[in-house]
Design an enzyme around this catalytic site. Structure first.
Site, short mmCIF file in Angstrom:
data_model
loop_
_atom_site.label_atom_id
_atom_site.label_comp_id
_atom_site.label_asym_id
_atom_site.label_seq_id
_atom_site.Cartn_x
_atom_site.Cartn_y
_atom_site.Cartn_z
N LYS A 94 -0.50 -10.81 11.53
CA LYS A 94 0.26 -11.95 11.01
C LYS A 94 -0.19 -13.24 11.69
O LYS A 94 -0.42 -13.25 12.90
CB LYS A 94 1.76 -11.77 11.28
CG LYS A 94 2.38 -10.54 10.67
CD LYS A 94 3.84 -10.40 11.12
CE LYS A 94 4.48 -9.15 10.56
NZ LYS A 94 5.84 -8.93 11.09
N CYS A 103 -5.59 15.63 -27.23
CA CYS A 103 -4.45 15.50 -26.31
C CYS A 103 -3.82 16.87 -26.07
O CYS A 103 -3.49 17.58 -27.03
CB CYS A 103 -3.42 14.54 -26.89
SG CYS A 103 -1.87 14.48 -25.95
N LYS A 111 1.72 -0.77 12.47
CA LYS A 111 2.28 -0.51 11.13
C LYS A 111 2.95 0.86 11.21
O LYS A 111 2.30 1.89 11.08
CB LYS A 111 1.20 -0.53 10.06
CG LYS A 111 1.79 -0.41 8.66
CD LYS A 111 0.73 -0.50 7.59
CE LYS A 111 1.37 -0.47 6.22
NZ LYS A 111 2.20 0.73 5.98
N CYS A 166 -4.60 9.29 -25.50
CA CYS A 166 -4.00 9.78 -26.74
C CYS A 166 -3.44 8.56 -27.44
O CYS A 166 -2.65 7.81 -26.86
CB CYS A 166 -2.88 10.78 -26.42
SG CYS A 166 -1.92 11.23 -27.88
N GLU A 208 26.89 12.26 34.62
CA GLU A 208 27.57 10.98 34.88
C GLU A 208 27.84 10.24 33.57
O GLU A 208 28.90 9.63 33.39
CB GLU A 208 26.74 10.12 35.83
CG GLU A 208 26.70 10.66 37.25
CD GLU A 208 25.65 9.97 38.11
OE1 GLU A 208 25.92 9.74 39.30
OE2 GLU A 208 24.56 9.65 37.58
N SER A 228 6.06 -7.02 0.41
CA SER A 228 5.06 -6.00 0.73
C SER A 228 3.79 -6.71 1.19
O SER A 228 3.56 -7.87 0.85
CB SER A 228 4.77 -5.13 -0.49
OG SER A 228 4.39 -5.94 -1.58
#
EC number: 6.5.1.2
Length: 684
Positions: free
Chosen positions: A310, A429, A131, A447, A50, A97
């Site tokens: 919230k 290094c 979340k 380093c 349909e 954020s």
């Protein structure tokens, strides 16, 4: 032909046209309602046959589209638009954020901070919601019509993906609202249901195409397709949960917003029976919700990685305000990440832009939360020693925040062979063989050779990053190649690169070289905040860069600032001030800044609104300008002007470029002054 016949024939055609137009509007409404019932409520009221008959009738009418409004027709969801690239789009309000927490104890601490800031002992009412583990999205409706969809991006600027979002059948192209607001920005998440994801991967495999690691990657990858037909063929969903900018509507609570969305056709979790969204009074009820969602999580048809809490009252949210890029009135309570067992096959050391030596475990591939993991960060020597991680060990790994892999612990360390020795980060290094140093009070070995090839490469990668100089056509691989071919050793070398040099590299064609040069050229007008951040000074992040720019206003004043002057800048302490001064006190580094300026880099300091030539004026841009739209907006804002999102009586100037849209006609009707790009420049 007799006049009477002509009149009858014309009258009949007009009647048929009128009937077709009326039926077209009816079909749009009927099909949209069935789409909502099927894709949002999961309660279809007609058979597929349909539905197909109704859709076929709609398409048949649209074969003669003259006079029909196709903008909100379900036929527009089938895809077909193919873009050459994505355009950047600025959010009217930042997409912030959230701060993260990982335990019920953290929820109590969050509540304590909220009540302390509000100076109240009374229980605070919170809206608790899921979340989602998807892709954040902003939908912009003007007068009820979906006009644009923008990814979150960096929170300030995202990408326009309207062509793909319009293919998602659960998203209304037109709000079911008799008197829609002039502007409504709906924020939410694009995702893919687990079952749909499994079917998509089966299809991909059958077609010999690459499969996706998880539903989030599939959703994000689909939204970023240039060809909307691909998006239309994949089962994306959307859930709305927050507001951006709005005109013509007022709300008192977060719950009101969700109810408003639900009432006007925007998908939310409200129709679900498992109490996925609740209003909780006090932290005890919030924790109860947290445990409830943790329990029902495996049964949900989509992935989540925690809950969001919230403050429900929008008035209290305004009182609480923000901390840096996060709201004080909200937090994300994450669930414990999924774990898996594997073997450490090797430990290698990576060198970062500040010279930090970071040990990384190379592991036997294992799936964690649907993602195949082959390596994990070991952070530093102290962490390796504390966990006693050795090559050959069997370990438990997890994806921290369900994203970054890390080693949790060693399995049965007492049963390891006697010849399996403890691991120590090398004293030199691995990239340049310079002596590596661990400074007193620090956990990181570094380093200290500023010419270390690895440090140089990582610094250059940071410099071109989106939040730094935003040289978007220069990726990590190209930087590696340019450095290896000695075409790039310092920041200013980007602005010395020629098309011929790029063409000399393997797999670089004429168009690609043009795009790279254009991208570098377009980066020559950074804000002072971006430029400072791009320099990669240790301890100077994006937010600190903004504080420094707001305080010193010009690059010269920043470079000349003493430690004492730096300490006057908000949120800068002795350690950061010393790091900045060590950098600005190095003549070679300062010369590098001067070299970039001589090569055409124009660093724009923040302009106080009252000082700008455009202060108190509002602008909107339509059409294609000679410069990037974001650059034009930056220019207006740097000179005190304000960017509006739509044509209204509040708008002072509409800046018009090539191929402008319908905004011109609307602006003319409201008496808004229309100006060209050249006229805008003359005003400045």
């Amino acid at each position: 032909m007799p006049d009477a016949f002509c009149r009858d024939w014309t009258s009949e055609m007009g009647a048929n046209y009128s009937m077709s137009k009326k039926r077209h509007e009816e079909l749009k409404k009927i099909i949209s309602e069935h789409d909502h019932n099927y894709h949002v409520l999961d309660k279809p009221t007609i058979t597929d046959y349909e539905y197909d008959q109704l859709f076929a009738e709609l398409l048949d009418i649209e074969k003669n589209p003259k006079g029909l409004d196709l903008s909100d027709s379900p036929s527009q969801r089938v895809g077909g638009t193919v873009l050459e690239g994505f355009t950047k789009a600025q959010h009217r309000l930042p997409m912030l954020s959230l701060a993260n927490s990982y335990s019920p104890e953290d929820i109590f601490e969050f509540d304590e901070r909220v009540r302390k800031f509000l100076n109240t002992e009374d229980p605070v009412e919170y809206l608790c919601e899921l979340k989602f583990d998807g892709l954040s999205m902003e939908l912009i409706y003007e007068n009820g019509q979906l006009v644009r969809a923008i990814t979150r991006g960096d929170g300030t600027v995202g990408e326009d993906v309207t062509h793909n979002i319009k293919t998602i059948k659960s998203i209304p192209l037109k709000l079911s609202h008799k008197n829609p607001p002039p502007l409504l920005e709906v924020r939410g998440e694009v995702l893919m249901f687990k079952e749909d994801f499994a079917r998509l991967n089966e299809t991909q495999q059958e077609n010999g195409q690459q499969t996706f690691a998880n539903p989030r990657n599939a959703a994000a990858g689909t939204v970023r397709q240039l060809d909307s037909r691909i998006a239309a063929s994949r089962p994306l969903r959307f859930f709305g949960y927050a507001l951006g900018a709005v005109e013509g509507e007022t709300f008192n609570t977060q719950k009101n917003i969700q109810e408003y969305f639900n009432d006007h056709g925007i998908p939310t979790v409200l129709p679900y029976k498992e109490d996925l969204l609740v209003v909780a009074k006090g932290p005890e009820e919030v924790v109860k919700y947290y445990h409830h969602i943790e329990k029902v999580r495996p049964k949900l048809p989509f992935d989540i990685d925690g809950v969001v809490i919230k403050v429900n009252s929008l008035r209290l949210q305004e009182d609480l305000g923000l901390v840096a890029r996060s709201p004080r009135w909200a937090t994300a309570a994450k669930f414990k990440p999924e774990q898996a067992q594997t073997t450490v096959e090797d430990i290698v050391v990576q060198v970062g832009r500040t010279g930090a030596l970071t040990p990384v475990a190379i592991m036997k591939p294992v799936k964690v939360g649907g993602v195949t993991v082959t390596n994990a960060t070991l952070h530093n020597q102290d962490e390796i020693t504390r966990k006693d991680i050795r090559i050959g060990d069997t370990v438990i790994i997890q994806r921290a925040g369900d994203v970054i892999p890390e080693v949790v612990e060693v399995v049965n360390p007492d049963k390891r062979p006697a010849d399996r020795l403890p691991y120590s980060i090398p004293e030199r290094c691995p990239a340049c063989d310079s002596v590596a140093v661990k400074a007193e009070g620090e956990v990181v070995t570094r380093c200290v050779n500023p010419l270390c090839i690895a440090v140089v490469k990582e610094s250059l990668k940071h410099f071109v990053a989106r939040r730094a100089m935003n040289i978007d056509k220069v990726g990590d691989r190209l930087i590696e190649t340019l450095v290896d071919n000695k075409l790039l050793t310092r920041f200013s070398d980007f602005y010395r690169l020629t098309k011929e040099q790029i063409l000399s590299l393997e797999r670089q064609g004429d168009k690609s070289a043009d795009n790279i040069i254009k991208s570098i050229e377009n980066s020559k007008n950074p804000t002072l905040a971006r430029f400072i951040f791009a320099l990669g000074i240790r301890f100077v992040g994006e937010q600190t860069g903004k504080h420094l720019a707001d305080h010193f206003l010009t690059i010269d004043k920043f470079l000349e600032a003493s430690e004492e002057e730096l300490l006057q800048v908000p949120e800068i302490g002795a350690k950061v001030a010393k790091s900045i001064r060590d950098w600005t006190g190095n003549p070679k580094l300062v010369d590098e800044v001067k070299a970039m300026i001589e090569l055409g880099v124009k660093i724009a300091g923040p302009v106080r609104a009252q000082e700008g030539s455009l202060s108190g004026m509002s602008f909107l841009i339509t059409g294609t300008l000679p410069v990037k739209r974001d650059d034009a907006k930056d220019l207006i804002e740097r000179n005190g002007g304000k960017i509006l999102g739509s044509v209204s009586s509040k708008l002072n100037y509409l800046v018009v470029g090539d191929d402008p849209g319908s905004k011109v006609e609307k602006a003319q009707g409201l008496g808004v002054k229309i100006i060209s790009w050249e006229e805008l420049q003359a005003m400045i």
